[in-house]
Scaffold this motif. Sequence first.
Motif, mmCIF file in Angstrom:
data_model
loop_
_atom_site.group_PDB
_atom_site.id
_atom_site.type_symbol
_atom_site.label_atom_id
_atom_site.label_comp_id
_atom_site.label_asym_id
_atom_site.label_seq_id
_atom_site.Cartn_x
_atom_site.Cartn_y
_atom_site.Cartn_z
ATOM 1 N N CYS A 1 -10.488 4.611 -3.307
ATOM 2 C CA CYS A 1 -9.169 3.976 -3.206
ATOM 3 C C CYS A 1 -9.163 2.527 -3.696
ATOM 4 N N CYS B 1 -3.613 0.696 -4.030
ATOM 5 C CA CYS B 1 -2.426 0.418 -4.838
ATOM 6 C C CYS B 1 -1.156 0.674 -4.044
ATOM 7 N N SER B 2 -1.232 1.570 -3.065
ATOM 8 C CA SER B 2 -0.129 1.953 -2.189
ATOM 9 C C SER B 2 0.864 2.923 -2.809
ATOM 10 N N ALA B 3 0.571 3.471 -3.969
ATOM 11 C CA ALA B 3 1.475 4.465 -4.569
ATOM 12 C C ALA B 3 1.661 5.666 -3.647
ATOM 13 N N CYS B 4 0.583 6.054 -2.953
ATOM 14 C CA CYS B 4 0.686 7.236 -2.087
ATOM 15 C C CYS B 4 1.629 6.991 -0.910
ATOM 16 N N CYS C 1 -1.924 9.321 -7.215
ATOM 17 C CA CYS C 1 -3.111 8.482 -6.989
ATOM 18 C C CYS C 1 -3.836 8.169 -8.295
ATOM 19 N N ILE D 1 -6.017 13.805 -1.438
ATOM 20 C CA ILE D 1 -5.733 13.473 -0.038
ATOM 21 C C ILE D 1 -5.490 14.732 0.819
HETATM 22 S S1 SF4 Z 1 -2.590 6.180 -4.286
HETATM 23 FE FE1 SF4 Z 1 -3.216 5.740 -2.181
HETATM 24 S S2 SF4 Z 1 -5.269 6.598 -2.064
HETATM 25 FE FE2 SF4 Z 1 -4.801 6.453 -4.240
HETATM 26 S S3 SF4 Z 1 -5.640 4.456 -4.812
HETATM 27 FE FE3 SF4 Z 1 -3.505 4.147 -4.294
HETATM 28 S S4 SF4 Z 1 -3.553 3.530 -2.126
HETATM 29 FE FE4 SF4 Z 1 -5.511 4.464 -2.587
#
Ligand code: SF4
Lengths: 200, 473
Positions: free
Chosen positions: B314, B317-320, B377, B383
Amino acid sequence: MASARDEILGRIRAVDRPVSPQVPRDYQRQRHADDPVALLAERIADYQATVHRAATRELPYRIAERLDGRGTIVAPPDVPGEWRVPGVSWLSDDPPLGVSDLEEAAGVLSGCAVAIAETGTIVLDAGRAQGRRVLTLVPDYHLCVVHADQIVVSVPEAIERLDPAGPLTFISGPSATSDIELDRVEGVHGPRTLEVLLVH
Amino acid sequence: MGRNPVTWLGSPTFPDAARRSLGDTQLRGNLRKATTTIRGKRESAVAELDDWEQLRRAGEAVKDDVLANLDTYLERLESAVTERGGVVHWARDAEEANRIVLDLVKQENADEVVKVKSMATAEIGLNEALADGGVNAIETDLAEVIVQLGDDRPSHILVPAIHRNRAEIKEIFAQMPEPPDSDDPRALAEAARTYLRRKFLSAKVAISGANFGVADTGSIVVVESEGNGRMCLTLPETLITVMGVEKVLPRWQDLEVFLQLLPRSSTAERMNPYTSIWSGVTPGDGPQKFHLVLLDNGRTSTLADEVGRQALRCIRCSACLNVCPVYERTGGQAYGSVYPGPIGAILAPQLAGDLHDEQAASLPYASSLCGACYEVCPVRINIPEVLTHLRAEVVEAKGKRTPEAMAMSAAAWVFGSRRRYEAAQKAGSLTRLLARGGNLSSLPWPGSKWTDTRDAPVVPKESLRSWWRRNRG
Ligand code: SF4
């Protein structure tokens, strides 16, 4: 008792780890742009920075135009002589300026190391005409001169050109925040006005 | 060894916390607005690069290489940083890291430090530990200022105050010496600038996290927007960086991948406003003392889990979070950890390392397994796969299913297919479902088991189906 270092490394070594994969590098390491200068100009402008073009011989004139009436301007000690145009009150970082001098200055003039057209990014490496990092940080206005031969199209090309030893600062537009309702607002701690002079 | 502060002491289990936040319509409104905006922007930022999938696969492989050779790369990073005048420290856990940092601050005779937003230092509860040691830690990232002045907790990785709207922020900022005169984001940003300016200029010590640390060159990378990072990384005499061991990258070249993946995935920009990269100490430029604290705090035990270790890829990035239907409805604080959302559901329990802890054990159930997180991600962390794996471990650890775990299984199961959503919708709303008090008798097992308490039903504002259609098209 084992040191933290030995213990952490020991824990890692105790793990049955996967074999390390081959990293696929089939992404585009170079990208084509018909007119990298125009692309850079467009992408910088997308960040609410101002872009001006200048032919090499008219650069001093353009610098004077931008700085006219702004007040004291900070310059790294090694900016080319012709950049120090008359009519501007210059403050050279030699001997090194204190933070309060920088606070009082109206702005700073610098060059750059590399510019990335695709992302509208200017990279400073503390090399020629760029000075210490603090010079381009504290004053509220930054005028940056970018020469056409410093422009690359993609991020990989920039990384390849840069020397990891120097402290590097990637600048994409003026300081901004997305912290309020995830919307970009320009102008927090770094220079709130970024102007770029593209020399070609 | 003390308790791992990655999950907040005394937090309710996820279903209990979710039930509470689902009743907060202001929170849900704020979140929906923010996540909807960023989802759309991320999509266009990603669509601009026709090699996005190749970049994701490269990012995944680089991180897997890191995990496979973590010891080698950490030793390499240590020697590169040391060679360039930095001092490297190792910390087994939060307590040790906090002690190292506090001692370093005391050595400089400082009683105040400025901080760049950092997940690692939030994870270890550094600010609290510094306060106990008589040192005032001043957060300088706008969202962190909002959280700190609001005496609040973070609810998002990138934008910890995402649950606050502009009007609420204006109220929180009213306690500043020069409060903002309107709730216009520009005025709010200006107020923060004025508030922090003196702090930056007078601080002797700064503390940061790190997005990446390049083993070959000793380069530390901090990606940011506001310039508060540059201030902290440039002005004070002493810089202390706390970096999770998994943040190491093997080669300088690897940055060409991550400096494309990260900004587009997190703030949905081609590039974030500022990225600072430095290596040890540069004479005459910036901090003349540099300390790097390499933090384990549950990472090496996560590494030992064959399925779960991918969470260590990880890049925060917080996209999830932004695409997660559960996160959007419950908000980040319901997860009881600095790591909320899908990544929090797999990372926090693994770092905490104690599946007998009810709260940590409830986190892997905080998901519908819809897979949206995996799709976005940038380092392809599967996940849903890790969630399923951890659920099995929770069951094993407990020997039997707790009501909380059962409740979350039911929610997850219902979230899991369109057909079941519609059934759940007939039986009540999602809100009522998560509220545990709804009449679920018309649902087949395990939904039917989810009737152990009788709380006042939360009246739905909008049916799940219409919400889903509107948001995911
Ligand atoms: S999408 Fe979520 S799990 Fe993937 S890198 Fe970004 S914060 Fe981490």
